[in-house]
Each structure stands twice: as C-alpha cells, then as structure tokens.
Scaffold this motif. Sequence first.
Motif, mmCIF file in Angstrom:
data_model
loop_
_atom_site.group_PDB
_atom_site.id
_atom_site.type_symbol
_atom_site.label_atom_id
_atom_site.label_comp_id
_atom_site.label_asym_id
_atom_site.label_seq_id
_atom_site.Cartn_x
_atom_site.Cartn_y
_atom_site.Cartn_z
ATOM 1 N N GLU A 218 11.228 -7.471 4.849
ATOM 2 C CA GLU A 218 10.055 -7.000 4.107
ATOM 3 C C GLU A 218 9.857 -7.827 2.836
ATOM 4 N N LEU A 219 10.956 -8.370 2.311
ATOM 5 C CA LEU A 219 10.908 -9.173 1.081
ATOM 6 C C LEU A 219 9.990 -10.384 1.238
ATOM 7 N N THR A 220 9.965 -10.941 2.445
ATOM 8 C CA THR A 220 9.153 -12.132 2.697
ATOM 9 C C THR A 220 7.866 -11.792 3.462
ATOM 10 N N GLY A 221 7.587 -10.489 3.639
ATOM 11 C CA GLY A 221 6.319 -10.068 4.240
ATOM 12 C C GLY A 221 6.333 -9.953 5.756
#
Lengths: 347, 347
Positions: A218-221
């Motif tokens: 989720e950190l990188t989408g």
Amino acid sequence: MAHGLNAEDARITAGVLISADRRGIGSHGVARLKRYVDGIKSGVIRLDPKVKTIKETPVSLVIDGDGGMGQPIAYRAMQKCIKKARLSYMCLATIRNSNHFGIAGYYVLMALAQGMIGITLTNATPLVVPTFARNATIGTNPIAIGFPAKEERPFLLDMATSTVPRGKLEVYARRGEPIPDCWACDQDGKPSTDAAALLEEIVVRRRGGLLPLGGGSELTGGHKGYGLSAVVDILCGVLSAGMVGTEVARQPDAPAGVSHFLGVINPAAFLGEESLSNEIDDYIRMLRNAEKAQGQERIYIAGEKEFIAEEKNRKFVPIENNVFQTLNLIGSEKGLSITEYKTGKDV
Amino acid sequence: MAHGLNAEDARITAGVLISADRRGIGSHGVARLKRYVDGIKSGVIRLDPKVKTIKETPVSLVIDGDGGMGQPIAYRAMQKCIKKARLSYMCLATIRNSNHFGIAGYYVLMALAQGMIGITLTNATPLVVPTFARNATIGTNPIAIGFPAKEERPFLLDMATSTVPRGKLEVYARRGEPIPDCWACDQDGKPSTDAAALLEEIVVRRRGGLLPLGGGSELTGGHKGYGLSAVVDILCGVLSAGMVGTEVARQPDAPAGVSHFLGVINPAAFLGEESLSNEIDDYIRMLRNAEKAQGQERIYIAGEKEFIAEEKNRKFVPIENNVFQTLNLIGSEKGLSITEYKTGKDV
C-alpha cells in the motif's frame, strides 16, 4: 480461413493483429496466431458462434459471444456502439463468453475514426495478485480510452493495470537481469527481483504472480492498481454475468470465457466534436511543452509512441524472425506460404 | 452560514466534510473549513453563484459552476444525473468553474444509495509531474467509482492518480523518515527520498512535484499513472471547456476553476439491480477469500476500510486536536462555539 473461419471474421481478426504489430506492440500481434489456431483446433474457440444480444436499450448492450473469436465479437459490438452513440449520444456494451481480442486500443481507434471518444476494457487470464494475497486472482485487465484531436495525433491511453505484462519478465529472465521489485511476487506473496525463479513459480507451479500497478504494498500504491483491475473485471464480467477473476481462461481445454466492456461517447453530448478536438490539441501541447526532466528531451502523450510506429510501418510491418517461422509453419500445415516480405536490419 | 452561505449549501457542504472524517479521511474533512472560509472572505469562492446548465441531452449535462462552493455544485449535479439515469439509463456530467468539492467518493455514495453505479472525477491544483517532465503540471486528479452490493458493503474505489497525496510527505518530513522513491521528484525531475527537502522545493519554490501512480520511470509504470491523471483532466476540464493542468487553482486570489466529471449508470441498462448486486457480492467474496500473503490476515476490498470506519464513527466523529482548535477559532470570530464533544483516547 484454412481452418474454417469465415472470410469476414478472418479479415477482422487479421486487421486487429497486424495493427498491433504496426503499432509496435508485437506481443499482441500475429505472434498470437498460433494460440488462436490451437484454440480453433481444440474447439475451445468456436468458428460459428451464435452471438446474441441479451439486452438492449438506446444506450447499452449486453452481448453473449458464445465462445467465438474475440476480435469479430468486439469489432461488431463496437460498430453497434458507434451507431447507437450517433443516435443516442453514447453507448456502453458489456460482453461475456468471448476470447482474447488483441489490443484493446484497436476498438478505441474505431471510435476515434468517427470523431468519438472510445473506451475498451477486457478481463484476462488470472496473472495478478491482489494486495495482501499470494496467488494470481485477477487479470492484467487493460484500460484503453481515447479522445479525438484535430491537428495532433489522438490521445490514446492503452495500459494493463499490472505494472508490467508477463512478457517483460521473460525478457529479463533471458538476459539474467534482476527486475524491479514492483513487478511480481513469489509463492509467499513477497516481491522478488529474480525473474527466472518467479516465472518458474508463476507459469509452472501457478503460484505467486504479477503485481498490480503500484507494486506489492500500500506504501507504493499497489492497492490502487489492484482496485483498477477489479473495476475492469466488474465492468466486463460482473455487469454481463460472465466470467471473472480465477474463472477466466483457466483451463486450456475449456471455453476461455473472456469478458469485455466497450464504450462510445459522442462529443455532441457535451460541447461538440469541433470544440473537443480543438481543446484536446491544446491539452496535448500543454503536456508536451512542460519543462523536461534532466537528461530527457521529450514528454510523450499517451499513444504517441504507437502512432509514430504506425506511421513508420505503413508499408512493411516488422515481425521477429521466430514469429515469421511460426507463421510459415502454421501456413505449411495447410499448404500456404508468405509471399511478400523483406528481411534484414533495414526493414 | 455565519459568513453568508445559504442554509442549504452549508448543510450540503458540512455533510460532505463530516462524511470524510467519519470515513477516516481526515485530510478531506472539516480540516478544510479554514480554506473555504478564507476563499469566501477573499471572494474567490462565490456565495451566490449563477450555476448554469450550458448543454443538456437525455444522457448528459455540461454545467458551469460560476465559481461557487464545490460541494453544492457537485451534489446537485449528481442529483440531476441520478434522476436522468432513472429515465434514460445513464447520465454523464462535465462541470467547469467549480471549487474543491471534498471527497470524490461522497457523490458516488449518492448513486450507490439509489442502487446505481456512480463515477466521480475531479481535477485539482497541479502537483503531479508527468513522466519525463520536471515540474508539477497536472493534479492528483482522483478517480472514484462504486458498484452497489446486496449483503456485502459496496465496492467503492476512491484513489488519487498520484502515488500519494502531498499530506503523506508532510507526515514523513515531521518524522524525519525517508520516503519511497516513487512518491516525489526534485527540481531536476529526479526521484528523491528526502521528504523535507522535497516539500521545500514543491511548496516554497514550486519546482519538482509528486510522482504519478507507478513512480518516476516507465520501468515502474509511472507513465500509466500520468496517463490516468490526464484522462481525468480531459473528462473534467477539456470536455467542459473549463480549466485544466497548470491553470487550475494556481493563484490564491483568483477563481480556482476546478473541473469535475460525474457519471451514473442505472443497472437496468444491463441485467438489472438484483443481478448486479448479487454478482458484486460474489465478486467481493472471491477476492476476500483468496489465499493471503505470508504475514497478512486479510485482503481488503476497495472502500472497505472506509465503510468500517464509518460504521464505527456513527455517533462521534474523531478529529485531531489541532483541527478542533482551528474550528473553534473559525467559530469564535463569529461568536460560535462547538457544543457537543468528547476528548481523549477512548473516543
């Protein structure tokens, strides 16, 4: 045609495949012919499908492709959408029980040729791992959308919702080079940079898979690419009550059940074709004229590289030597051979 | 209302803001009130706009918001779209000369409440750098799309087309932690991990910017996020002949010229509401039940985290202490104070 496909369906299919090669998208070009021929031979692709319109309104269609070739099904559905959009401003079509239909952008080009906005989506074999899952559950489900321009080339975005297609891993595996960690994950759902090991997992053991656009966290989408892939699946396969997710093209000897979604919007619904194409020209120029990053000389517009390739390949369409060999092999089975071609670097 | 906004517009705006906080999206909640009050004070947001329908067909609308508050403009446009979709199966609206309208997902929820498919897009202040450019040229331009379910919560994707919003950089800068290199780039267009230095560049010097979903290179798919952001800009601002790209909300003392796009699709256009919501339930369960990655216990569906927050915050809506202080400050200017609240960790 030698395998029993009627002339019109064969012409449509060849047109879509050659367009992909001409536009520089060899992965979706005539290199696919072998799979189609295999599908026809095994009966998985039906030569004489009873394509049915299940439901129709002035602005929508639900179509059942009855397991026929994807290209003729999508081509004729797009023609109907364009006709309906001319009368009723727009048309959305959801299609079930189809097969691989080539490049999604082809059907958008059909709408663009009529001065209309085109949308094409399709689901596909499950190869992509949802965020926090470990195995391929959804397809690379592409989104293609295009807007007509006036003096500029059209704007045409045609993108898989995974970071890359499987073919990219194959290229890096052959070269023995590490891949970025946002491309694929292993059997535990962990991103990895070892293309050869990942391919072994994905293709042979059917574990792990490609990562959605944005990668494995989720950190990188990554949840956004996963969400987009699911939206495509829903518009294609859920709206049509067709196949979705792990159901699609899972067994080589059963109907693939690929689902598509097409949309055409007539600019007359808004401020008209003249206004739209002028404004698209301005928009494209705004993007192109933005200040370049250090070391970059050009900002590309969606579809621009493919339109440039198409212009260059108007007379001769380059294909790789191994694809040429395969085409000749397919032909020789039926006593056919390729009559006009050039070889060498200059082509 | 104390600043002159009429009761109905104030009620709509408050509803959209509180919904964001309730759904756990504090960045788009009542924390925005200060900016709206400033906009009203400076005259950039008009209190009594002459909102006009420029063009109307049975399935489409072009609306000019005349510089009014974004929420009432989008809310009423969505009501019209729902009404038209009930009569004509679908409606698409493109809207120019509006302002910030809160969370895009709010207007999708309006369609979902009527059993319909909803789409909401908006452009925004240029903060995002196109692939191979060096400066912010397009907005974080979100895509929100939702499908009604039956027993499950709806599927509701609401995502910026940048990897992250600017607020995420601020969080990491405060903590002094490095950010992933797919979030933002510096004045040369080079990705960087130094959040504090990047913010200085982006906010103070107006150089560099956020990276599109997929990051700063084609290798990681950044051109796809860039393409999606441009598609949103086109549907909102090009179709409406409104403002796009670098024109949007660029000067604090001039009209923001934000453009929106709304869509409502009546499931009756396809196989009906009953079929759609049943199929969406099945689709959600297929995703949820996929095998989890190592160390993960749950696969989320788009919107699920926000629906869970909403259910939890039905009675009390949590806001941060500094937001509470700002609300009281805004109120005290007009002799108003907040009457019912709790403080502490248990809230």
